[in-house]
Structures are given as structure tokens and as C-alpha cells.
Design a protein around this motif. Structure first.
Motif, mmCIF file in Angstrom:
data_model
loop_
_atom_site.group_PDB
_atom_site.id
_atom_site.type_symbol
_atom_site.label_atom_id
_atom_site.label_comp_id
_atom_site.label_asym_id
_atom_site.label_seq_id
_atom_site.Cartn_x
_atom_site.Cartn_y
_atom_site.Cartn_z
ATOM 1 N N SER A 117 -3.012 56.016 -8.800
ATOM 2 C CA SER A 117 -3.595 54.748 -9.231
ATOM 3 C C SER A 117 -4.486 54.172 -8.138
ATOM 4 N N SER A 118 -5.346 53.233 -8.480
ATOM 5 C CA SER A 118 -6.231 52.587 -7.501
ATOM 6 C C SER A 118 -5.436 51.794 -6.486
ATOM 7 N N LEU A 119 -4.291 51.225 -6.897
ATOM 8 C CA LEU A 119 -3.472 50.459 -5.966
ATOM 9 C C LEU A 119 -2.865 51.367 -4.909
ATOM 10 N N GLY A 120 -2.469 52.578 -5.289
ATOM 11 C CA GLY A 120 -1.858 53.496 -4.334
ATOM 12 C C GLY A 120 -2.796 53.931 -3.239
ATOM 13 N N LYS A 121 -4.095 53.890 -3.488
ATOM 14 C CA LYS A 121 -5.061 54.307 -2.483
ATOM 15 C C LYS A 121 -5.052 53.383 -1.269
ATOM 16 N N PHE A 122 -4.614 52.145 -1.436
ATOM 17 C CA PHE A 122 -4.586 51.204 -0.318
ATOM 18 C C PHE A 122 -3.529 51.578 0.715
ATOM 19 N N GLU A 123 -2.580 52.455 0.339
ATOM 20 C CA GLU A 123 -1.559 52.857 1.294
ATOM 21 C C GLU A 123 -2.165 53.612 2.468
ATOM 22 N N ASN A 124 -3.307 54.251 2.262
ATOM 23 C CA ASN A 124 -3.968 55.013 3.326
ATOM 24 C C ASN A 124 -5.005 54.192 4.077
ATOM 25 N N LEU A 125 -5.122 52.919 3.720
ATOM 26 C CA LEU A 125 -6.114 52.035 4.339
ATOM 27 C C LEU A 125 -5.490 51.259 5.488
ATOM 28 N N SER A 126 -6.185 51.188 6.607
ATOM 29 C CA SER A 126 -5.714 50.416 7.761
ATOM 30 C C SER A 126 -6.748 49.358 8.122
ATOM 31 N N LEU A 127 -6.251 48.180 8.502
ATOM 32 C CA LEU A 127 -7.109 47.062 8.881
ATOM 33 C C LEU A 127 -6.706 46.538 10.252
ATOM 34 N N GLY A 128 -7.648 46.044 10.987
ATOM 35 C CA GLY A 128 -7.372 45.458 12.291
ATOM 36 C C GLY A 128 -8.590 44.693 12.782
ATOM 37 N N GLY A 129 -8.535 44.272 14.036
ATOM 38 C CA GLY A 129 -9.672 43.579 14.609
ATOM 39 C C GLY A 129 -9.295 42.757 15.817
ATOM 40 N N TYR A 130 -10.252 41.952 16.291
ATOM 41 C CA TYR A 130 -9.968 41.053 17.403
ATOM 42 C C TYR A 130 -10.945 39.886 17.393
ATOM 43 N N VAL A 131 -10.578 38.830 18.140
ATOM 44 C CA VAL A 131 -11.369 37.603 18.194
ATOM 45 C C VAL A 131 -11.415 37.115 19.642
ATOM 46 N N GLU A 132 -12.580 36.625 20.075
ATOM 47 C CA GLU A 132 -12.741 36.022 21.398
ATOM 48 C C GLU A 132 -13.497 34.706 21.275
ATOM 49 N N ALA A 133 -12.914 33.624 21.769
ATOM 50 C CA ALA A 133 -13.582 32.322 21.838
ATOM 51 C C ALA A 133 -13.571 31.853 23.289
ATOM 52 N N HIS A 134 -14.729 31.424 23.820
ATOM 53 C CA HIS A 134 -14.885 31.126 25.244
ATOM 54 C C HIS A 134 -15.427 29.714 25.487
ATOM 55 N N TYR A 135 -15.084 29.189 26.659
ATOM 56 C CA TYR A 135 -15.728 27.989 27.196
ATOM 57 C C TYR A 135 -16.159 28.290 28.620
ATOM 58 N N ASN A 136 -17.464 28.115 28.918
ATOM 59 C CA ASN A 136 -18.011 28.349 30.260
ATOM 60 C C ASN A 136 -18.457 27.034 30.865
ATOM 61 N N ASN A 137 -18.108 26.821 32.137
ATOM 62 C CA ASN A 137 -18.494 25.611 32.858
ATOM 63 C C ASN A 137 -18.979 26.032 34.250
ATOM 64 N N TYR A 138 -20.325 26.119 34.430
ATOM 65 C CA TYR A 138 -20.917 26.616 35.663
ATOM 66 C C TYR A 138 -21.852 25.575 36.278
ATOM 67 N N ASP A 139 -21.858 25.526 37.603
ATOM 68 C CA ASP A 139 -22.795 24.690 38.358
ATOM 69 C C ASP A 139 -23.640 25.610 39.246
ATOM 70 N N TYR A 140 -24.962 25.605 39.027
ATOM 71 C CA TYR A 140 -25.873 26.477 39.762
ATOM 72 C C TYR A 140 -26.388 25.783 41.023
ATOM 73 N N ASP A 141 -26.753 26.595 41.993
ATOM 74 C CA ASP A 141 -27.243 26.061 43.256
ATOM 75 C C ASP A 141 -28.583 25.352 43.111
ATOM 76 N N ASP A 142 -29.327 25.664 42.042
ATOM 77 C CA ASP A 142 -30.613 24.988 41.849
ATOM 78 C C ASP A 142 -30.462 23.633 41.160
ATOM 79 N N GLY A 143 -29.218 23.199 40.931
ATOM 80 C CA GLY A 143 -28.965 21.907 40.320
ATOM 81 C C GLY A 143 -28.722 21.944 38.822
ATOM 82 N N SER A 144 -28.984 23.076 38.181
ATOM 83 C CA SER A 144 -28.737 23.176 36.745
ATOM 84 C C SER A 144 -27.262 23.474 36.484
ATOM 85 N N GLU A 145 -26.872 23.418 35.238
ATOM 86 C CA GLU A 145 -25.483 23.668 34.876
ATOM 87 C C GLU A 145 -25.411 24.298 33.488
#
Length: 414
Positions: free
Chosen positions: A78-106
Motif C-alpha cells: 500500500s502507499s502508506l507502507g512505503k513511508f516505513e522506508n522514509l527517513s526525515l531529519g534536519g537542523y536549525v541555527e539561529a544567531h545573534y552577533n554583537n561586534y564593535d569594530y576598530d573603525d568605530g562601526s558596529e
């Protein structure tokens, strides 16, 4: 005369008593026999009932097995049985950067850096498919005038089929990540320290680097693994010597000249990984002619990762060697970098690290950078990490680009 008569009477009386006793004994023995016979008959009947019950139970079990096998076959078909051979996964990255440059910018910025989905399907024990779809920097937004564009990317980083043609050996064809360095193939955020990936593997390897082609892999029981691939290569035709910018990512990739990658890895000792790789391209500019800005390029890389108890160590060295009049005149023919990263994990859910990086690369002009980072990963789960680190960035060519600051992030895989 009387005495004789008395004797005869006595004898007759005794014989009568013995006869009565014998009759009683016979009657008693017969009663016990009947009870014993009844008991034996009962036991035989019970045994027969048990045998019948066992046969019925066995028949019921056989019928249940047949029903289960039929249901499994129906599910597989059946079509439902085919999902038994299916694998799912993944990853997520969320960042916050706070830098002060020597030229005065940030720089103070939030970014959903990566959202990645893995999809795999196993046709049988020998044949499988794997894919990786990545959305970077929140996605893309295509508008008529370009206003409001998110500025991200949607990329297919992997899409290949793999076949185990003999024991311990497999062949792969399609779009796959090259086996160079540590982060290139294993870059889920919960597997490394630091909010951002290290700059040596980012700019020199360059992580993440994927191409279209085919690859053979052979794994030995002793812990050695050997890989060899023939695939599309870089396209550095912009004459800026920027390796990372030359990745074609499987998108209408120019293939005037193919590229070749070889790698060997040893993991036969607990907690230890040793790896080396070599990559060669006859013409990374894909212009198929002499006298170009870049005419030939090769990359050599070696790394070690070791964990013992709470202590860990990662180190890597990588070096590009290019040939060509133009890139040699710009001092971009040798691009290299290395880093070392000791770490300690005193608790199961808490680890600390320090990392030193030194790299020289080319992006229109020569870059010479030193980076020092210290920080921590706190694991809410083995696959969910909260990250924080401090970074001190020094540009030895242009000091105005020096900066220090901190990063915060969350990374997870599933």
C-alpha cells in the motif's frame, strides 16, 4: 468325648473367623482398586483435554502469524507502507552577533542562519537515496523592484543515490558533499563548539562544499575508510582568487575540467579520528586554456579529533596551491590556514572551549587573519544546544577591520 467335641467346635470357629476376615480384605482391596481406576481414568481424560487445547492453541497461533504476515505484505504494497522506508531529519541555527569594530562601526544582528531538512529513502538493504534542502538567512523574497528582498538562499546541498555493491564498499552518484575536513560532512550545530563555524574551514576548505559526480567508499573493519570521487569543480573565472566564491553548487556547473578528491580516515581507536584528504583541479577557472588567471589548483588537508572523558581536542590544517600568472602576481597562489580547539565538558550538559585560528586567503586582495574565541555550549538535550562565545578578530592586513564582541545562538538537530 466332650473334649473331642470341644476341639472340633474351636477349630470350626477359628476357620469361620478367618473366612470373614479374608472376605473383608477382598472387599477392601476391590474398593481401593475401583478408586484407583477412576483416578487413572480421570487423569487420562484431563491429559487428552490438554493435548486438544495445545493443538487448538498452536493452530490459533499459526493462523495469527499468517494474518500478521498478510497484513505486513498488504501494508508494504500500500502507499502508506512505503513511508516505513522514509527517513526525515534536519537542523536549525539561529544567531545573534554583537561586534564593535576598530573603525568605530558596529554590527548588532539577529539571523535565522540555517533551516535544513534531510530526506532519505531506503529501497532495500543495499540501495538508498539521501537529500538535503537548506534555507539560509530566513529565505528569499523575489519582488519586481527588489525592495524587501530577504537576501537569503534556498539550496539543494545533497541529492544522491548510494549502492552497496559488495561488503564494506559502496558507490554514490548525484549531488554530494566532498569528504574534506571535519565540518564539511558533519556540520549539525550540536556537533561543534561556537555559534559560528570556524573561519579556516569556511574559507580554505571551503565548508560547506558540494559537487555533482560519483564517489566510491571502502570501509575496513580495522577502522580505516577510503574515499575517491570524480566530480564537478570550482569556477574561479572572476579572477578574484576567492575559493569560497568559486563553488558552483550544482547549478549549471561548468565542466570544462573535472575535479578529483581522495580521502582517508581512521576511527579504529575509541574517541579518535584522524583524517587526510587531497583535492586536485586541472583548471579551477573552467576556461580550458593556458595563460589564464588560474591554471591549476590542489588542496591538501589533515585533521585530528580526540575525546577522552571530559577532555576534547580538535585541530586542522589545510592549504591550497594554485598555479597561474595572475594569481601568483597577486600573492594569492598559496592560501592556507590552521586551528586548534581544546575543550572540556565537566558536566553532561555543559562544555567549554577555546579556539585559535590563523589563516591566509584571497578575495580580490590578500587576507591574513588571526581569531581567538572562547565560549560554552549548554545542552538542553544531546541534540539541542544553547551557545555563547567571545571573539577577538585581528586582520593583519587592514587593522580597521579588527573587532571584538560576542555571539549568542541556539542550534538543534532532529
Amino acid at each position: 468325648m466332650h473334649i473331642k467335641t470341644l476341639c472340633c467346635f474351636a477349630v470350626s470357629f477359628c476357620l469361620s473367623i478367618n473366612a470373614v476376615s479374608a472376605t473383608e480384605m477382598i472387599m477392601v482391596d476391590k474398593a481401593e482398586y475401583e478408586e484407583l481406576r477412576a483416578a487413572v481414568k480421570y487423569l487420562m481424560e484431563e491429559r487428552q483435554k490438554q493435548q486438544v487445547a495445545v493443538e487448538e492453541a498452536k493452530q490459533t497461533a499459526d493462523e495469527a502469524v499468517e494474518v500478521a504476515e498478510a497484513a505486513a505484505e498488504a501494508a508494504e504494497s500500500s502507499s502508506l507502507g512505503k513511508f516505513e522506508n522514509l527517513s526525515l531529519g534536519g537542523y536549525v541555527e539561529a544567531h545573534y552577533n554583537n561586534y564593535d569594530y576598530d573603525d568605530g562601526s558596529e554590527k548588532k544582528e539577529f539571523d535565522l542562519h540555517r533551516f535544513v531538512l534531510f530526506t532519505g529513502y531506503e529501497y532495500n538493504d543495499k540501495l538508498r537515496f539521501f537529500s538535503e534542502l537548506e534555507i539560509e538567512h530566513g529565505g528569499v523574497q523575489d519582488t519586481a523592484d527588489g525592495d524587501g528582498a530577504l537576501g537569503g538562499e534556498v539550496e539543494v546541498e545533497q541529492a544522491y543515490v548510494e549502492y552497496d555493491f559488495v561488503d564494506n564498499a559502496s558507490a554514490r552518484a548525484g549531488l554530494f558533499i566532498l569528504p574534506i575536513g571535519m565540518l564539511n560532512e558533519t556540520h549539525e550545530p550540536d556537533t561543534f563548539y561556537g555559534v559560528e563555524r570556524n573561519s579556516v574551514e569556511k574559507y580554505i576548505v571551503p565548508t560547506t562544499w558540494w559537487e555533482i559526480g560519483s564517489m566510491l567508499t571502502y570501509t575496513m573493519d580495522s577502522g580505516f575508510k577510503f574515499e575517491g570521487a570524480v566530480h564537478s569543480g570550482l569556477n574561479m573565472s572572476d579572477d578574484d582568487g576567492y575559493v569560497r566564491g568559486g563553488r558552483q553548487k550544482g547549478s549549471n556547473a561548468e565542466a570544462q575540467n573535472l575535479a578529483y578528491t581522495f580521502a582517508a580516515t581512521y576511527t579504529g581507536m575509541q574517541g579518535l579520528e584522524l583524517g587526510v584528504s587531497y583535492h586536485y583541479e586541472d583548471d579551477p577557472s573552467q576556461q580550458d586554456g593556458d595563460g589564464g588567471y588560474i591554471e591549476e589548483g590542489s588542496l591538501m588537508e589533515a585533521h585530528i579529533a580526540y575525546n577522552s572523558g571530559m577532555f576534547g581536542l580538535r585541530a586542522l590544517y589545510a592549504e591550497w596551491d594554485f598555479e597561474g600568472d595572475g594569481i601568483e602576481a597577486d600573492n594569492g597562489d598559496e592560501q592556507k590556514g590552521w586551528y586548534i580547539e581544546p575543550s572540556i565538558r565537566p558536566l553532561a550538559n555543559l562544555g567549554f572551549f577555546a579556539r585559535y585560528e590563523d589563516l591566509e586567503y584571497f578575495k580580490g586582495s590578500e587576507k591574513n587573519v588571526e581569531i581567538m574565541s572562547v565560549g560554552a555550549n549548554y545542552y538542553l538535550h544531546e541534540q539541542v544546544a544553547l551557545k555563547a562565545d567571545y571573539i577577538d578578530y585581528k586582520d593583519n592586513v587592514d587593522s580597521s577591520k579588527d573587532f571584538d564582541g560576542f555571539n549568542l545562538g541556539v542550534g538543534l538537530s532532529f
